[in-house]
Design a protein around this motif. Sequence first.
Motif, PDB file in Angstrom:
ATOM      1  N   MET A   1       0.850  -1.200   0.000  1.00  0.00           N
ATOM      2  CA  MET A   1       0.000   0.000   0.000  1.00  0.00           C
ATOM      3  C   MET A   1       0.887   1.252   0.000  1.00  0.00           C
ATOM      4  O   MET A   1       1.884   1.306   0.724  1.00  0.00           O
ATOM      5  CB  MET A   1      -0.907   0.000   1.235  1.00  0.00           C
ATOM      6  CG  MET A   1      -1.867   1.197   1.292  1.00  0.00           C
ATOM      7  SD  MET A   1      -2.932   1.129   2.738  1.00  0.00           S
ATOM      8  CE  MET A   1      -3.979  -0.259   2.308  1.00  0.00           C
ATOM      9  N   ASP A   2       0.562   2.226  -0.791  1.00  0.00           N
ATOM     10  CA  ASP A   2       1.335   3.453  -0.896  1.00  0.00           C
ATOM     11  C   ASP A   2       1.261   4.238   0.418  1.00  0.00           C
ATOM     12  O   ASP A   2       0.179   4.565   0.893  1.00  0.00           O
ATOM     13  CB  ASP A   2       0.791   4.304  -2.043  1.00  0.00           C
ATOM     14  CG  ASP A   2       1.617   5.547  -2.233  1.00  0.00           C
ATOM     15  OD1 ASP A   2       1.210   6.582  -1.688  1.00  0.00           O
ATOM     16  OD2 ASP A   2       2.658   5.470  -2.911  1.00  0.00           O
ATOM     17  N   SER A   3       2.443   4.518   1.022  1.00  0.00           N
ATOM     18  CA  SER A   3       2.471   5.171   2.331  1.00  0.00           C
ATOM     19  C   SER A   3       1.924   6.597   2.269  1.00  0.00           C
ATOM     20  O   SER A   3       1.299   7.078   3.218  1.00  0.00           O
ATOM     21  CB  SER A   3       3.897   5.174   2.885  1.00  0.00           C
ATOM     22  OG  SER A   3       4.771   5.865   2.008  1.00  0.00           O
ATOM     23  N   THR A   4       2.154   7.282   1.123  1.00  0.00           N
ATOM     24  CA  THR A   4       1.659   8.646   0.983  1.00  0.00           C
ATOM     25  C   THR A   4       0.137   8.685   0.987  1.00  0.00           C
ATOM     26  O   THR A   4      -0.479   9.483   1.691  1.00  0.00           O
ATOM     27  CB  THR A   4       2.196   9.294  -0.308  1.00  0.00           C
ATOM     28  OG1 THR A   4       3.616   9.275  -0.283  1.00  0.00           O
ATOM     29  CG2 THR A   4       1.706  10.737  -0.430  1.00  0.00           C
ATOM     30  N   SER A   5      -0.481   7.790   0.209  1.00  0.00           N
ATOM     31  CA  SER A   5      -1.939   7.771   0.153  1.00  0.00           C
ATOM     32  C   SER A   5      -2.531   7.344   1.494  1.00  0.00           C
ATOM     33  O   SER A   5      -3.596   7.809   1.888  1.00  0.00           O
ATOM     34  CB  SER A   5      -2.424   6.841  -0.966  1.00  0.00           C
ATOM     35  OG  SER A   5      -1.984   5.524  -0.750  1.00  0.00           O
ATOM     36  N   GLU A   8      -2.449  10.349   3.678  1.00  0.00           N
ATOM     37  CA  GLU A   8      -3.489  11.286   3.260  1.00  0.00           C
ATOM     38  C   GLU A   8      -4.854  10.841   3.760  1.00  0.00           C
ATOM     39  O   GLU A   8      -5.657  11.665   4.213  1.00  0.00           O
ATOM     40  CB  GLU A   8      -3.503  11.422   1.726  1.00  0.00           C
ATOM     41  CG  GLU A   8      -2.335  12.197   1.158  1.00  0.00           C
ATOM     42  CD  GLU A   8      -2.232  13.601   1.732  1.00  0.00           C
ATOM     43  OE1 GLU A   8      -3.273  14.294   1.826  1.00  0.00           O
ATOM     44  OE2 GLU A   8      -1.114  14.010   2.113  1.00  0.00           O
ATOM     45  N   ARG A   9      -5.127   9.549   3.691  1.00  0.00           N
ATOM     46  CA  ARG A   9      -6.417   9.041   4.176  1.00  0.00           C
ATOM     47  C   ARG A   9      -6.540   9.218   5.683  1.00  0.00           C
ATOM     48  O   ARG A   9      -7.613   9.546   6.190  1.00  0.00           O
ATOM     49  CB  ARG A   9      -6.600   7.571   3.793  1.00  0.00           C
ATOM     50  CG  ARG A   9      -6.945   7.362   2.322  1.00  0.00           C
ATOM     51  CD  ARG A   9      -7.541   5.982   2.082  1.00  0.00           C
ATOM     52  NE  ARG A   9      -6.580   4.922   2.395  1.00  0.00           N
ATOM     53  CZ  ARG A   9      -5.662   4.468   1.546  1.00  0.00           C
ATOM     54  NH1 ARG A   9      -5.571   4.992   0.335  1.00  0.00           N
ATOM     55  NH2 ARG A   9      -4.852   3.497   1.887  1.00  0.00           N
ATOM     56  N   GLN A  10      -5.438   9.012   6.382  1.00  0.00           N
ATOM     57  CA  GLN A  10      -5.448   9.201   7.830  1.00  0.00           C
ATOM     58  C   GLN A  10      -5.719  10.668   8.180  1.00  0.00           C
ATOM     59  O   GLN A  10      -6.477  10.972   9.108  1.00  0.00           O
ATOM     60  CB  GLN A  10      -4.114   8.752   8.434  1.00  0.00           C
ATOM     61  CG  GLN A  10      -3.928   7.246   8.439  1.00  0.00           C
ATOM     62  CD  GLN A  10      -2.526   6.835   8.874  1.00  0.00           C
ATOM     63  OE1 GLN A  10      -1.565   7.603   8.758  1.00  0.00           O
ATOM     64  NE2 GLN A  10      -2.402   5.614   9.375  1.00  0.00           N
ATOM     65  N   LYS A  11      -5.097  11.568   7.410  1.00  0.00           N
ATOM     66  CA  LYS A  11      -5.318  13.006   7.629  1.00  0.00           C
ATOM     67  C   LYS A  11      -6.765  13.386   7.350  1.00  0.00           C
ATOM     68  O   LYS A  11      -7.367  14.160   8.093  1.00  0.00           O
ATOM     69  CB  LYS A  11      -4.373  13.821   6.739  1.00  0.00           C
ATOM     70  CG  LYS A  11      -2.944  13.840   7.211  1.00  0.00           C
ATOM     71  CD  LYS A  11      -2.027  14.561   6.233  1.00  0.00           C
ATOM     72  CE  LYS A  11      -2.340  16.030   6.150  1.00  0.00           C
ATOM     73  NZ  LYS A  11      -1.385  16.760   5.271  1.00  0.00           N
ATOM     74  N   GLU A  12      -7.332  12.824   6.274  1.00  0.00           N
ATOM     75  CA  GLU A  12      -8.730  13.116   5.934  1.00  0.00           C
ATOM     76  C   GLU A  12      -9.667  12.615   7.019  1.00  0.00           C
ATOM     77  O   GLU A  12     -10.629  13.300   7.377  1.00  0.00           O
ATOM     78  CB  GLU A  12      -9.081  12.469   4.586  1.00  0.00           C
ATOM     79  CG  GLU A  12      -8.453  13.167   3.387  1.00  0.00           C
ATOM     80  CD  GLU A  12      -8.632  12.391   2.097  1.00  0.00           C
ATOM     81  OE1 GLU A  12      -9.378  11.377   2.108  1.00  0.00           O
ATOM     82  OE2 GLU A  12      -8.020  12.780   1.090  1.00  0.00           O
ATOM     83  N   ARG A  13      -9.389  11.422   7.542  1.00  0.00           N
ATOM     84  CA  ARG A  13     -10.238  10.868   8.607  1.00  0.00           C
ATOM     85  C   ARG A  13     -10.132  11.713   9.880  1.00  0.00           C
ATOM     86  O   ARG A  13     -11.119  11.951  10.561  1.00  0.00           O
ATOM     87  CB  ARG A  13      -9.854   9.409   8.903  1.00  0.00           C
ATOM     88  CG  ARG A  13     -10.350   8.413   7.866  1.00  0.00           C
ATOM     89  CD  ARG A  13     -10.313   6.994   8.412  1.00  0.00           C
ATOM     90  NE  ARG A  13      -8.955   6.549   8.654  1.00  0.00           N
ATOM     91  CZ  ARG A  13      -8.193   5.923   7.749  1.00  0.00           C
ATOM     92  NH1 ARG A  13      -8.659   5.694   6.538  1.00  0.00           N
ATOM     93  NH2 ARG A  13      -6.982   5.537   8.067  1.00  0.00           N
ATOM     94  N   ARG A  14      -8.903  12.157  10.185  1.00  0.00           N
ATOM     95  CA  ARG A  14      -8.710  12.982  11.377  1.00  0.00           C
ATOM     96  C   ARG A  14      -9.437  14.316  11.226  1.00  0.00           C
ATOM     97  O   ARG A  14     -10.100  14.770  12.158  1.00  0.00           O
ATOM     98  CB  ARG A  14      -7.214  13.213  11.616  1.00  0.00           C
ATOM     99  CG  ARG A  14      -6.916  13.860  12.966  1.00  0.00           C
ATOM    100  CD  ARG A  14      -5.423  13.983  13.220  1.00  0.00           C
ATOM    101  NE  ARG A  14      -4.774  12.694  13.266  1.00  0.00           N
ATOM    102  CZ  ARG A  14      -3.802  12.301  12.419  1.00  0.00           C
ATOM    103  NH1 ARG A  14      -3.385  13.111  11.468  1.00  0.00           N
ATOM    104  NH2 ARG A  14      -3.266  11.115  12.532  1.00  0.00           N
ATOM    105  N   ARG A  15      -9.318  14.913  10.062  1.00  0.00           N
ATOM    106  CA  ARG A  15     -10.018  16.184   9.831  1.00  0.00           C
ATOM    107  C   ARG A  15     -11.525  15.988   9.940  1.00  0.00           C
ATOM    108  O   ARG A  15     -12.227  16.807  10.546  1.00  0.00           O
ATOM    109  CB  ARG A  15      -9.668  16.747   8.444  1.00  0.00           C
ATOM    110  CG  ARG A  15     -10.327  18.099   8.154  1.00  0.00           C
ATOM    111  CD  ARG A  15     -10.051  18.566   6.722  1.00  0.00           C
ATOM    112  NE  ARG A  15     -10.726  19.822   6.438  1.00  0.00           N
ATOM    113  CZ  ARG A  15     -10.178  21.023   6.558  1.00  0.00           C
ATOM    114  NH1 ARG A  15      -8.918  21.144   6.952  1.00  0.00           N
ATOM    115  NH2 ARG A  15     -10.870  22.121   6.287  1.00  0.00           N
TER     116      ARG A  15
END
Length: 201
Positions: A1-5, A8-15
């Motif tokens: 799994m791409d670490s960058t994506s 980004e998904r973790q950041k979106e979920r946190r936001r």
Amino acid sequence: MDSTSLRERQKERRRARIYTVAIDLFKRSGFQETTATDIAKAANVSRGTFFNYYPYKEAVLLDYGSEIVERLQDHAVARMREGAEPLTVLHEVWDRLAEESVKERDLIPPLAHELLNPDPERARTAYQALPLAKVVELILRPLHVTGRLRTDLSLERMTNLIADTYLMTALRWSAYAHDRPLREEMRVALNLLLGGIFRSG
């Protein structure tokens, strides 16, 4: 799994978690009474993390208002594709906007303040996040193209005036005039403006 994506998904979920928690607190405890620290604690993040996502508390409201405007635009686009008359669509959007504003009456003043913020950067950010004038412009453009609207004012100027009128009508209603329904107040204001933007003769 791409670490960058993944990041980004973790950041979106946190936001999304911070946003959901903040709006819930605003509704339950009141906007003025809720602090950034309250939001961070309830969302299980640090105060610094909150400010990484939202530079000031009011910025959360901009996401909230943006969702409302997006729903209004979706409704307008769908109705116009069905062939509904532009003025019918505008009144439908106006009524939906009144309903949303009544439902969250306590959030209108701080949201309106951002649009009128003396800090030009914050006011610009709010204006871009809440493009109500663009929705009105989308609806009225067919009338403008067919020459039914006056030509001495640009379509952009007319639609900005209509959007600004919503803002001031809703703000005044929220602060003072609870004896009259907001929908009624907004309809009166809109019809007065529409009377002024159509070509005579």
